[in-house]
Design a protein around this motif. Structure first.
Motif, mmCIF file in Angstrom:
data_model
loop_
_atom_site.group_PDB
_atom_site.id
_atom_site.type_symbol
_atom_site.label_atom_id
_atom_site.label_comp_id
_atom_site.label_asym_id
_atom_site.label_seq_id
_atom_site.Cartn_x
_atom_site.Cartn_y
_atom_site.Cartn_z
ATOM 1 N N UNK A 74 12.752 -15.075 -4.794
ATOM 2 C CA UNK A 74 13.936 -14.605 -4.075
ATOM 3 C C UNK A 74 15.175 -15.403 -4.467
ATOM 4 N N UNK A 75 15.018 -16.704 -4.659
ATOM 5 C CA UNK A 75 16.157 -17.546 -5.050
ATOM 6 C C UNK A 75 16.660 -17.183 -6.440
ATOM 7 N N UNK A 76 15.777 -16.689 -7.303
ATOM 8 C CA UNK A 76 16.180 -16.367 -8.680
ATOM 9 C C UNK A 76 16.926 -15.025 -8.775
ATOM 10 N N UNK A 77 16.849 -14.220 -7.738
ATOM 11 C CA UNK A 77 17.521 -12.920 -7.764
ATOM 12 C C UNK A 77 19.033 -13.093 -7.646
ATOM 13 N N UNK A 78 19.765 -12.369 -8.456
ATOM 14 C CA UNK A 78 21.226 -12.396 -8.377
ATOM 15 C C UNK A 78 21.700 -11.025 -7.942
ATOM 16 N N UNK A 79 22.569 -10.989 -6.973
ATOM 17 C CA UNK A 79 23.030 -9.734 -6.393
ATOM 18 C C UNK A 79 22.499 -9.604 -4.980
ATOM 19 N N UNK A 80 22.656 -8.421 -4.430
ATOM 20 C CA UNK A 80 22.207 -8.180 -3.064
ATOM 21 C C UNK A 80 20.685 -8.081 -3.020
ATOM 22 N N UNK A 81 20.126 -8.582 -1.937
ATOM 23 C CA UNK A 81 18.691 -8.457 -1.694
ATOM 24 C C UNK A 81 18.539 -7.481 -0.538
ATOM 25 N N UNK A 82 17.891 -6.344 -0.804
ATOM 26 C CA UNK A 82 17.699 -5.310 0.206
ATOM 27 C C UNK A 82 16.247 -5.342 0.667
ATOM 28 N N UNK A 83 16.036 -5.593 1.936
ATOM 29 C CA UNK A 83 14.694 -5.721 2.499
ATOM 30 C C UNK A 83 14.244 -4.378 3.054
ATOM 31 N N UNK A 84 13.078 -3.905 2.617
ATOM 32 C CA UNK A 84 12.597 -2.604 3.078
ATOM 33 C C UNK A 84 11.161 -2.692 3.564
ATOM 34 N N UNK A 85 10.928 -2.041 4.686
ATOM 35 C CA UNK A 85 9.589 -1.852 5.214
ATOM 36 C C UNK A 85 9.591 -0.533 5.962
ATOM 37 N N UNK A 86 8.439 0.110 6.062
ATOM 38 C CA UNK A 86 8.339 1.330 6.843
ATOM 39 C C UNK A 86 8.693 1.089 8.303
ATOM 40 N N UNK A 87 8.524 -0.137 8.755
ATOM 41 C CA UNK A 87 8.867 -0.529 10.114
ATOM 42 C C UNK A 87 10.107 -1.414 10.054
ATOM 43 N N UNK A 88 11.221 -0.951 10.597
ATOM 44 C CA UNK A 88 12.469 -1.711 10.507
ATOM 45 C C UNK A 88 12.376 -3.069 11.202
ATOM 46 N N UNK A 91 0.815 -1.212 0.000
ATOM 47 C CA UNK A 91 0.000 0.000 0.000
ATOM 48 C C UNK A 91 0.852 1.266 0.000
ATOM 49 N N UNK A 92 1.982 1.225 0.678
ATOM 50 C CA UNK A 92 2.850 2.397 0.773
ATOM 51 C C UNK A 92 4.189 2.120 0.093
ATOM 52 N N UNK A 93 4.140 1.608 -1.119
ATOM 53 C CA UNK A 93 5.367 1.241 -1.828
ATOM 54 C C UNK A 93 6.208 2.476 -2.104
ATOM 55 N N UNK A 94 7.454 2.430 -1.645
ATOM 56 C CA UNK A 94 8.352 3.587 -1.776
ATOM 57 C C UNK A 94 9.221 3.502 -3.027
ATOM 58 N N UNK A 95 9.625 2.305 -3.401
ATOM 59 C CA UNK A 95 10.514 2.116 -4.539
ATOM 60 C C UNK A 95 9.719 1.490 -5.685
ATOM 61 N N UNK A 96 9.590 2.205 -6.811
ATOM 62 C CA UNK A 96 8.716 1.741 -7.893
ATOM 63 C C UNK A 96 9.131 0.411 -8.525
ATOM 64 N N UNK A 97 10.415 0.099 -8.562
ATOM 65 C CA UNK A 97 10.863 -1.134 -9.202
ATOM 66 C C UNK A 97 11.068 -2.281 -8.213
ATOM 67 N N UNK A 98 10.613 -2.103 -6.998
ATOM 68 C CA UNK A 98 10.829 -3.115 -5.963
ATOM 69 C C UNK A 98 9.909 -4.318 -6.174
ATOM 70 N N UNK A 99 10.390 -5.452 -5.722
ATOM 71 C CA UNK A 99 9.582 -6.669 -5.686
ATOM 72 C C UNK A 99 8.759 -6.598 -4.405
ATOM 73 N N UNK A 100 7.441 -6.616 -4.521
ATOM 74 C CA UNK A 100 6.571 -6.492 -3.354
ATOM 75 C C UNK A 100 6.102 -7.884 -2.932
ATOM 76 N N UNK A 101 6.434 -8.221 -1.692
ATOM 77 C CA UNK A 101 6.013 -9.491 -1.108
ATOM 78 C C UNK A 101 5.449 -9.180 0.274
ATOM 79 N N UNK A 102 4.168 -9.407 0.511
ATOM 80 C CA UNK A 102 3.652 -9.200 1.863
ATOM 81 C C UNK A 102 4.409 -10.091 2.855
ATOM 82 N N UNK A 103 4.744 -9.531 4.016
ATOM 83 C CA UNK A 103 5.572 -10.254 4.981
ATOM 84 C C UNK A 103 4.963 -11.597 5.362
ATOM 85 N N UNK A 104 3.648 -11.651 5.523
ATOM 86 C CA UNK A 104 3.018 -12.912 5.926
ATOM 87 C C UNK A 104 3.021 -13.958 4.815
ATOM 88 N N UNK A 105 3.467 -13.580 3.613
ATOM 89 C CA UNK A 105 3.551 -14.531 2.500
ATOM 90 C C UNK A 105 4.996 -14.796 2.084
#
Length: 146
Positions: free
Chosen positions: A89-103, A65-79
């Protein structure tokens, strides 16, 4: 006598099935929790330092609902642990940066993914100098049960 042997074999078979189910569970933690929580590596990256990253990275956001980064992969935490999301997530190559409004949400996801042996996972923080996430547990000593 035969009934006793059948009961014993039935119980042993049940135990074998339970052990096999637990052994092949893909959501079990594989690494030592203490190692993950006491790591000396920096686990946070500030938003301000994104431009300084020389490596490929992907941002995973947990709040659609409050997506800050337009190109981010959105995954609800409970899923997070659903099969399709783990495969993404396994298919991603490089660093995976986890972002939420609540650290705290990002930190929980970091611990889970770290324990599932994902490499290159970091917490993306809004703060320039992210808070250290290396607190030792200290029990409350003001109450003594005697």
């Amino acid at each position: 006598m035969n009934k006793n042997i059948q009961w014993i074999l039935g119980v042993l078979l049940l135990l074998l099935v339970l052990v096999l189910v637990r052994t092949f569970n893909s959501n079990l933690f594989k690494s030592n929790v203490n190692e993950a929580l006491t790591t000396t590596n920096e686990v946070t990256i500030s938003v301000q330092k994104l431009n300084e990253l020389n490596e490929e990275y992907f941002i995973v956001e947990f709040d659609a609902e409050n997506q800050r980064f337009p190109n981010a992969l959105v995954i609800p935490f409970d899923q997070l642990l659903q099969k399709e999301n783990k495969e993404k997530l396994e298919s991603l190559e490089g660093k995976i940066l986890l972002y939420s409004g609540n650290i705290a949400t990002s930190s929980k996801a970091w611990v889970i993914l770290n324990q599932l042996e994902f490499d290159g996972v970091f917490i993306l923080s809004d703060e320039e100098n992210p808070e250290e996430l290396k607190y030792e547990f200290q029990p409350d000593t003001t109450i003594r049960l005697e």
